[in-house]
Design a protein around this motif. Structure first.
Motif, PDB file in Angstrom:
ATOM      1  N   VAL A  90      37.177  56.221   2.457  1.00  0.00           N
ATOM      2  CA  VAL A  90      36.227  56.233   1.361  1.00  0.00           C
ATOM      3  C   VAL A  90      36.701  56.027  -0.237  1.00  0.00           C
ATOM      4  CG1 VAL A  90      34.465  57.796   0.179  1.00  0.00           C
ATOM      5  CG2 VAL A  90      34.320  57.534   2.562  1.00  0.00           C
ATOM      6  N   LEU A  91      38.021  56.920  -0.268  1.00  0.00           N
ATOM      7  CA  LEU A  91      38.704  56.845  -1.498  1.00  0.00           C
ATOM      8  C   LEU A  91      39.438  55.384  -1.844  1.00  0.00           C
ATOM      9  CD1 LEU A  91      40.823  60.139  -0.931  1.00  0.00           C
ATOM     10  CD2 LEU A  91      39.253  59.546  -2.788  1.00  0.00           C
ATOM     11  N   PHE A  92      39.776  54.738  -0.538  1.00  0.00           N
ATOM     12  CA  PHE A  92      40.375  53.532  -0.952  1.00  0.00           C
ATOM     13  C   PHE A  92      39.216  52.499  -1.454  1.00  0.00           C
ATOM     14  CE2 PHE A  92      44.555  54.928   1.025  1.00  0.00           C
ATOM     15  CZ  PHE A  92      45.245  54.698   0.094  1.00  0.00           C
ATOM     16  N   LEU A  93      38.092  52.871  -0.723  1.00  0.00           N
ATOM     17  CA  LEU A  93      37.206  51.673  -1.032  1.00  0.00           C
ATOM     18  C   LEU A  93      36.485  51.941  -2.515  1.00  0.00           C
ATOM     19  CD1 LEU A  93      34.634  49.929  -0.494  1.00  0.00           C
ATOM     20  CD2 LEU A  93      33.367  51.873   0.400  1.00  0.00           C
ATOM     21  N   ARG A  94      36.291  53.380  -2.908  1.00  0.00           N
ATOM     22  CA  ARG A  94      35.843  53.578  -4.190  1.00  0.00           C
ATOM     23  C   ARG A  94      36.914  53.507  -5.225  1.00  0.00           C
ATOM     24  NH1 ARG A  94      32.008  59.156  -3.109  1.00  0.00           N
ATOM     25  NH2 ARG A  94      30.701  58.203  -1.974  1.00  0.00           N
ATOM     26  N   GLU A  95      37.966  54.027  -4.862  1.00  0.00           N
ATOM     27  CA  GLU A  95      38.939  54.028  -6.294  1.00  0.00           C
ATOM     28  C   GLU A  95      39.828  53.077  -6.247  1.00  0.00           C
ATOM     29  OE1 GLU A  95      38.854  56.449  -8.418  1.00  0.00           O
ATOM     30  OE2 GLU A  95      37.455  57.783  -6.930  1.00  0.00           O
ATOM     31  N   ARG A  96      39.991  52.222  -5.241  1.00  0.00           N
ATOM     32  CA  ARG A  96      41.111  51.013  -5.269  1.00  0.00           C
ATOM     33  C   ARG A  96      40.570  49.595  -4.760  1.00  0.00           C
ATOM     34  NH1 ARG A  96      46.068  53.242  -5.209  1.00  0.00           N
ATOM     35  NH2 ARG A  96      46.561  51.541  -6.232  1.00  0.00           N
ATOM     36  N   GLY A  97      39.304  49.813  -4.439  1.00  0.00           N
ATOM     37  CA  GLY A  97      38.729  48.257  -4.007  1.00  0.00           C
ATOM     38  C   GLY A  97      39.409  47.855  -2.846  1.00  0.00           C
ATOM     39  N   PHE A  98      39.826  48.656  -1.784  1.00  0.00           N
ATOM     40  CA  PHE A  98      40.390  48.689  -0.437  1.00  0.00           C
ATOM     41  C   PHE A  98      42.099  48.109  -0.804  1.00  0.00           C
ATOM     42  CE2 PHE A  98      36.252  48.071   1.294  1.00  0.00           C
ATOM     43  CZ  PHE A  98      36.497  48.945   2.347  1.00  0.00           C
ATOM     44  N   LYS A  99      42.536  48.188  -1.759  1.00  0.00           N
ATOM     45  CA  LYS A  99      43.928  47.949  -2.063  1.00  0.00           C
ATOM     46  C   LYS A  99      44.704  49.301  -1.612  1.00  0.00           C
ATOM     47  CE  LYS A  99      47.388  47.045  -5.387  1.00  0.00           C
ATOM     48  NZ  LYS A  99      48.252  48.053  -5.416  1.00  0.00           N
ATOM     49  N   ARG A 100      45.563  49.128  -0.615  1.00  0.00           N
ATOM     50  CA  ARG A 100      46.271  50.130  -0.170  1.00  0.00           C
ATOM     51  C   ARG A 100      47.926  50.001  -0.793  1.00  0.00           C
ATOM     52  NH1 ARG A 100      44.202  52.952   4.717  1.00  0.00           N
ATOM     53  NH2 ARG A 100      41.968  52.248   4.654  1.00  0.00           N
ATOM     54  N   GLU A 101      48.371  51.379  -0.921  1.00  0.00           N
ATOM     55  CA  GLU A 101      49.953  51.413  -1.181  1.00  0.00           C
ATOM     56  C   GLU A 101      50.870  50.813   0.015  1.00  0.00           C
ATOM     57  OE1 GLU A 101      50.462  51.731  -4.174  1.00  0.00           O
ATOM     58  OE2 GLU A 101      48.678  52.882  -5.009  1.00  0.00           O
ATOM     59  N   THR A 102      51.952  50.307  -0.524  1.00  0.00           N
ATOM     60  CA  THR A 102      52.886  49.648   0.348  1.00  0.00           C
ATOM     61  C   THR A 102      54.280  50.862   0.591  1.00  0.00           C
ATOM     62  OG1 THR A 102      53.818  48.197  -1.087  1.00  0.00           O
ATOM     63  CG2 THR A 102      52.106  47.471   0.313  1.00  0.00           C
ATOM     64  N   LYS A 103      54.443  51.432  -0.613  1.00  0.00           N
ATOM     65  CA  LYS A 103      55.489  52.400  -0.789  1.00  0.00           C
ATOM     66  C   LYS A 103      55.152  53.770  -0.811  1.00  0.00           C
ATOM     67  CE  LYS A 103      58.470  49.018  -2.900  1.00  0.00           C
ATOM     68  NZ  LYS A 103      59.317  48.617  -3.802  1.00  0.00           N
ATOM     69  N   HIS A 104      55.986  54.620  -0.090  1.00  0.00           N
ATOM     70  CA  HIS A 104      55.800  55.892  -0.132  1.00  0.00           C
ATOM     71  C   HIS A 104      55.556  56.950  -1.380  1.00  0.00           C
ATOM     72  CE1 HIS A 104      60.093  56.761  -0.321  1.00  0.00           C
ATOM     73  NE2 HIS A 104      59.641  58.010  -0.448  1.00  0.00           N
ATOM     74  N   LEU A 105      56.344  56.629  -2.299  1.00  0.00           N
ATOM     75  CA  LEU A 105      56.464  57.267  -3.675  1.00  0.00           C
ATOM     76  C   LEU A 105      54.998  56.815  -4.337  1.00  0.00           C
ATOM     77  CD1 LEU A 105      57.638  59.120  -5.594  1.00  0.00           C
ATOM     78  CD2 LEU A 105      58.577  57.148  -6.725  1.00  0.00           C
ATOM     79  N   GLN A 106      54.546  55.759  -4.361  1.00  0.00           N
ATOM     80  CA  GLN A 106      53.128  55.301  -4.787  1.00  0.00           C
ATOM     81  C   GLN A 106      52.209  56.036  -4.225  1.00  0.00           C
ATOM     82  OE1 GLN A 106      52.779  53.653  -7.982  1.00  0.00           O
ATOM     83  NE2 GLN A 106      55.077  53.740  -8.122  1.00  0.00           N
ATOM     84  N   MET A 107      52.251  55.959  -2.914  1.00  0.00           N
ATOM     85  CA  MET A 107      51.157  56.885  -2.121  1.00  0.00           C
ATOM     86  C   MET A 107      51.025  58.149  -2.452  1.00  0.00           C
ATOM     87  SD  MET A 107      48.849  56.222  -0.175  1.00  0.00           S
ATOM     88  CE  MET A 107      47.593  57.539   1.054  1.00  0.00           C
ATOM     89  N   LEU A 108      52.159  58.765  -2.464  1.00  0.00           N
ATOM     90  CA  LEU A 108      52.315  60.323  -2.978  1.00  0.00           C
ATOM     91  C   LEU A 108      51.740  60.410  -4.246  1.00  0.00           C
ATOM     92  CD1 LEU A 108      55.792  61.207  -1.675  1.00  0.00           C
ATOM     93  CD2 LEU A 108      53.755  62.143  -1.000  1.00  0.00           C
TER      94      LEU A 108
END
Length: 187
Positions: free
Chosen positions: A67-85
């Motif tokens: 839900v978060l990635f759909l709503r906030e990022r348009g399904f764009k996921r992070e590839t690096k752990h620092l960006q994910m944090l």
């Protein structure tokens, strides 16, 4: 086509709304205290209770991730752990608690360990811990949510909650996460 059929089809065609970024604290406090009480009635020790809360948090985290990635990022996921944090400290925390987490720090001695620090954790705010359960940290529920989100986003980690500078969530990434980041950086 009847008016009801037109309304049903038009409702299905509507995009997901972002929803409110606010939470009703009184409702949350009541619901969460019931969750703690439910778990407490099914365990015998404080560590078992914290594990049970973490497990329930993981169920919540598994459902929140998409839900978060759909709503906030348009399904764009992070590839690096620092960006994910940073996503967890900001967008994720704001979605759950209405504000960013207070701090994100990396451990000095370990590249795999990070801390998210919350001075006043909402899940601990309204819980009175009995004297016989003095070490209970109900933020284990939030730790479970964070762990599920990280694991579901392909950043395997173990997350635990501790009392230190408020509530500190210790995130220990699997070695594969750090190795993958090094490969992505070309190091």
């Amino acid at each position: 086509m009847s008016a009801i059929q037109r309304q049903k089809s038009s409702n299905l065609d509507k995009p997901l709304s972002k929803g409110k970024a606010e939470i009703n604290v009184a409702t949350f406090a009541l619901l969460f205290s019931e969750i703690v009480q439910y778990c407490q009635n099914r365990v015998y020790t404080v560590p078992e209770l914290q594990n049970k809360l973490s497990e329930l948090g993981q169920h919540v985290g598994n459902h929140l991730l998409d839900v978060l990635f759909l709503r906030e990022r348009g399904f764009k996921r992070e590839t690096k752990h620092l960006q994910m944090l940073l996503f967890i400290k900001g967008t994720f925390w704001k979605t759950l608690f209405g504000k960013d987490a207070d701090k994100l720090e990396q451990a000095n001695e370990d590249a795999r360990t990070y801390y998210i620090i919350e001075k006043e954790s909402l899940v601990n705010k309204f819980i009175s811990v009995p004297k016989d359960k003095g070490s209970l940290n109900c933020a284990s529920f939030t730790a479970g949510i964070i762990e599920a989100v990280l694991n579901g986003a392909n950043f395997p980690a173990k997350v635990t909650a501790h009392y230190h500078k408020g509530t500190t969530f210790m995130i220990k990434f699997d070695e594969s996460v750090i190795a993958r980041d090094k490969l992505l950086d070309g190091k």
